[in-house]
Design an enzyme around this catalytic site. Structure first.
Site, mmCIF file in Angstrom:
data_model
loop_
_atom_site.group_PDB
_atom_site.id
_atom_site.type_symbol
_atom_site.label_atom_id
_atom_site.label_comp_id
_atom_site.label_asym_id
_atom_site.label_seq_id
_atom_site.Cartn_x
_atom_site.Cartn_y
_atom_site.Cartn_z
ATOM 1 N N LYS A 93 0.133 8.545 -9.671
ATOM 2 C CA LYS A 93 -1.183 9.187 -9.589
ATOM 3 C C LYS A 93 -1.083 10.694 -9.847
ATOM 4 O O LYS A 93 -1.969 11.289 -10.472
ATOM 5 C CB LYS A 93 -1.823 8.909 -8.223
ATOM 6 C CG LYS A 93 -2.228 7.443 -8.030
ATOM 7 C CD LYS A 93 -3.404 7.060 -8.937
ATOM 8 C CE LYS A 93 -3.873 5.643 -8.712
ATOM 9 N NZ LYS A 93 -5.051 5.285 -9.512
ATOM 10 N N ILE A 122 -7.765 -8.515 -13.957
ATOM 11 C CA ILE A 122 -6.753 -9.526 -14.280
ATOM 12 C C ILE A 122 -7.073 -10.834 -13.559
ATOM 13 O O ILE A 122 -6.625 -11.903 -13.950
ATOM 14 C CB ILE A 122 -5.338 -8.992 -13.952
ATOM 15 C CG1 ILE A 122 -4.265 -9.789 -14.663
ATOM 16 C CG2 ILE A 122 -5.104 -8.909 -12.448
ATOM 17 C CD1 ILE A 122 -2.924 -9.112 -14.698
ATOM 18 N N TYR A 175 3.651 4.945 -6.285
ATOM 19 C CA TYR A 175 2.192 5.039 -6.429
ATOM 20 C C TYR A 175 1.763 6.513 -6.491
ATOM 21 O O TYR A 175 1.024 6.919 -7.396
ATOM 22 C CB TYR A 175 1.544 4.334 -5.232
ATOM 23 C CG TYR A 175 0.058 4.506 -5.062
ATOM 24 C CD1 TYR A 175 -0.842 3.914 -5.940
ATOM 25 C CD2 TYR A 175 -0.447 5.234 -3.992
ATOM 26 C CE1 TYR A 175 -2.212 4.064 -5.752
ATOM 27 C CE2 TYR A 175 -1.817 5.377 -3.799
ATOM 28 C CZ TYR A 175 -2.697 4.792 -4.678
ATOM 29 O OH TYR A 175 -4.048 4.937 -4.482
HETATM 30 N N1 SER Z 1 -5.510 3.770 0.297
HETATM 31 C C1 SER Z 1 -4.396 4.090 -0.541
HETATM 32 C C2 SER Z 1 -3.147 3.504 -0.027
HETATM 33 O O1 SER Z 1 -3.013 3.409 1.172
HETATM 34 C C3 SER Z 1 -4.239 5.568 -0.652
HETATM 35 O O2 SER Z 1 -4.776 5.961 -1.837
HETATM 36 O O3 SER Z 1 -2.296 3.189 -0.784
#
Ligand code: SER
Length: 313
Positions: free
Chosen positions: A145, A37, A141
């Site tokens: 995932k 992006i 997050y």
């Molecule tokens: N490095 C990533 C984070 O801290 C973990 O997948 O969000």
């Protein structure tokens, strides 16, 4: 590889920059299309702007460049994700669904989806965490995932899409900076050690988390993607481990090279996220299926990080 055309999404991100270069060195510059992006600095052609939520544009790119493989890295990380949960879900999950649909329609060779230790949660055993454990992530997050892994598995089972995935630990490299992650401190600390000789850590001193040097992360990614299909028993995230350490331990390692380096601690909301993740990971399935083995530990990573950062800072 003659007809292979690789699309990298999120090519301007922490892993994307390094992976794009590695893929181009291996398969040739014109074989690998970088998209993001935002525009990447330097000589990055071929490059196309792509907002992963712009499905029409994504389709056009896949069509125009005859894409046969995707490394789908575009995502929002754990800490930033908490500021805008719905947007994070859209980007992280709907972006993946568009890629999987295109992979099915176009009968692509394979798709890489990066998963993470953020799929683990408070119900997951934290020490030597096995491959198949309870997953109850507490960040959007981690939720995206975890669901992404399930969708990869589903597309493999139902449509034969060869989706492959690893659960990256925190990734540390000198080439690029992470943005918005809970493990970012382990990159920032090296920069600050060289620039100011001190670092205020946003995690508490004894917070142990799984980590990995960038070289190993790139090796794992390409090795998994090159592994013969018959050898793979999983089409969701393989556990992946290299090292685990605390902020106090990485600081002590840096002090071996910069004796006056000082660390202080001011934990913020990221502490709670870190506390819900695993401390150490059992990655025996990856070792068995595709001969995964890391090259770097905390000591050798620190030597290499400081050497490269001294050259570029
Ligand atoms: N490095 C990533 C984070 O801290 C973990 O997948 O969000």
């Amino acid at each position: 590889m003659s007809n292979t055309k690789i699309l990298v999404t999120g090519a301007n991100g922490q892993i994307g920059r390094v992976l794009t270069t590695a893929l181009r060195e291996k398969y040739g510059k014109e074989t690998v299309l970088a998209t993001d992006i935002t525009k990447i600095e330097g000589d990055i052609e071929p490059f196309e702007f792509l907002d992963i939520l712009n499905t029409q544009r994504l389709k056009e790119i896949v069509q125009d460049y005859d894409i046969t493989q995707v490394y789908h890295l575009a995502a929002i990380l754990s800490a930033s994700g908490e500021w805008n949960p719905v947007k994070t879900w859209n980007i992280n999950l709907n972006g993946l669904l568009s890629i999987l649909e295109l992979a099915r329609e176009k009968q692509m060779d394979r798709v890489f989806f990066p998963s993470t230790i953020a799929v683990f949660g408070n119900t997951t055993p934290r020490i030597n965490t096995h491959q198949d454990v309870p997953l109850l992530p507490t960040t959007v997050y981690g939720m995206s995932k975890t669901s992404g892994e399930l969708w990869c598995n589903y597309y493999h089972l139902k449509y034969g899409v060869d989706a492959r995935s690893v659960r990256y630990p925190g990734i540390i490299g000198w080439q690029s900076l992470p943005a918005g992650g809970t493990t970012d401190y382990a990159v920032e600390i090296y920069h600050e050690a060289l620039k100011s000789g001190k670092y205020e850590c946003f995690l508490a001193e004894n917070t142990r988390l799984p980590m990995m040097y960038m070289n190993d992360a790139i090796k794992a990614t390409i090795d998994l993607m090159e592994a013969p299909k018959e050898s793979l028993s999983l089409h969701y995230g393989y556990n992946l481990a290299a090292m685990s350490f605390t902020p106090a331990e990485i600081a002590a390692e840096i002090q071996k090279h910069i004796p006056d380096f000082k660390i202080s601690y001011k934990p913020d909301f990221r502490q709670e996220i870190a506390a819900s993740w695993s401390e150490t990971i059992d990655d025996s399935q990856a070792r068995k299926d595709w001969n995964w083995k890391p090259d770097f530990d905390l000591a050798s990573m620190t030597v290499d990080m400081l050497k490269h950062l001294r050259e570029i800072l």
